[in-house]
Design an enzyme around this catalytic site. Structure first.
Site, PDB file in Angstrom:
ATOM      1  N   CYS A  89       0.867  -1.179   0.000  1.00  0.00           N
ATOM      2  CA  CYS A  89       0.000   0.000   0.000  1.00  0.00           C
ATOM      3  C   CYS A  89       0.902   1.228   0.000  1.00  0.00           C
ATOM      4  CB  CYS A  89      -0.893  -0.006   1.233  1.00  0.00           C
ATOM      5  SG  CYS A  89      -1.867   1.493   1.475  1.00  0.00           S
ATOM      6  N   HIS A 200      -4.410  -0.255  -5.773  1.00  0.00           N
ATOM      7  CA  HIS A 200      -5.739  -0.545  -6.308  1.00  0.00           C
ATOM      8  C   HIS A 200      -5.813  -0.232  -7.809  1.00  0.00           C
ATOM      9  CE1 HIS A 200      -6.926  -0.549  -2.057  1.00  0.00           C
ATOM     10  NE2 HIS A 200      -8.096  -1.065  -2.412  1.00  0.00           N
TER      11      HIS A 200
END
Length: 283
Positions: A89, A200
């Site tokens: 992330c 993402h």
């Protein structure tokens, strides 16, 4: 502040291999793209993935919140017996990696927006897509200021995109409408490099490519895999397993439906050729 440090589990005779799994965490499903790339390049290693979908997205949270979420994720993975941890992330890397490395005695690797390779490839107009928090924190700002005099760099936060992807929608009208509202301001013929600065976003890479058909895309997956391999080599942590490694999925939502969703998205994700070593080795 948490001061607990986990010591390596090894005692007695030291070996040159380690068959424990590698831990990977993200704010939700985004890190599955990173995981799929690492598992493709390092097929004999085993992985444990934790998606913090309960607290997703991280990009609209405060730094201190993300640090605490990240500590919780690390504690969970360490309790599963992992030998190294990958922060899959970009936002969590920017907000928490430095503190986590100081607090835990385990290799911690974090993905970062791949601005450096985009600049070094000679692109003249680079568009960086990511969360607003990633872009404003010191880690990315240092990268940006390092290269801003060498090439044109445009920064574009995409608040709301992670929320759509977290629902499992990675194509179709909702994605295309969102991207049209946010990317139409850029000249498709001028942008020659696009940095996907959130794990993402590769799930909607094809839709983004429709807006920039001539651009080179960068996501940082190969870079973080190389760093992971370096840490495994450095600590004699490579597996000696000759079979395909096992991959386990966990979520802070902790429902069978959520785990099934992770498994399906992992299986569906197609690793880009650009994320694979050109020589067949990471060395």
């Amino acid at each position: 502040m948490l001061q607990y440090k986990l010591q390596n589990f090894r005692t007695g005779d030291e070996t040159m291999t380690d068959n424990r799994p590698i831990g990977v965490f993200d704010s939700g499903i985004g890190g599955l793209s990173t995981l799929k790339t690492m598992a493709t390049i390092l097929p004999n290693e085993s992985f444990i993935f934790l998606g913090d979908s309960k607290n997703a997205p991280y990009g609209d949270k405060e730094k201190d919140q993300i640090l605490q979420f990240s500590r919780n994720n690390v504690e969970f993975l360490l309790n599963k017996g992992v030998k190294a941890i990958v922060i899959a992330c970009n936002t969590a890397t920017s907000a928490a990696k430095t503190e986590l490395m100081a607090e835990y005695n385990v290799p911690i690797i974090g993905i970062e927006p791949a601005l450096k390779p985009a600049v070094e490839a000679g692109n003249q107009d680079i568009l960086v897509l990511g969360t607003a928090l990633t872009m404003k924190l010191t880690k990315f700002q240092a990268q940006y200021h390092r290269f801003e005099d060498q090439t044109q760099i445009d920064l574009k936060p995409l608040p709301g995109l992670v929320d759509i992807i977290e629902t499992g929608v990675v194509s179709g009208p909702a994605i295309k409408d969102f991207l049209a509202d946010n990317l139409s301001e850029f000249n498709a013929n001028q942008i020659d490099g696009v940095v996907l600065g959130c794990t993402h976003y590769p799930f909607v890479r094809n839709s983004i490519q429709e807006f920039f058909p001539n651009a080179n895309f960068y996501d940082g997956f190969l870079g973080v895999t190389k760093m992971l391999k370096h840490k495994l080599n450095e600590g004699n942590l490579n597996t000696d397993n000759q079979e395909k490694g096992q991959i386990s999925f966990y979520s802070t939502e902790d429902t069978p439906e959520e785990i099934d969703r992770y498994q399906k998205l992992f299986n569906q994700y197609q690793v880009s050729d650009a994320d694979l070593p050109t020589t067949g080795t990471l060395e």
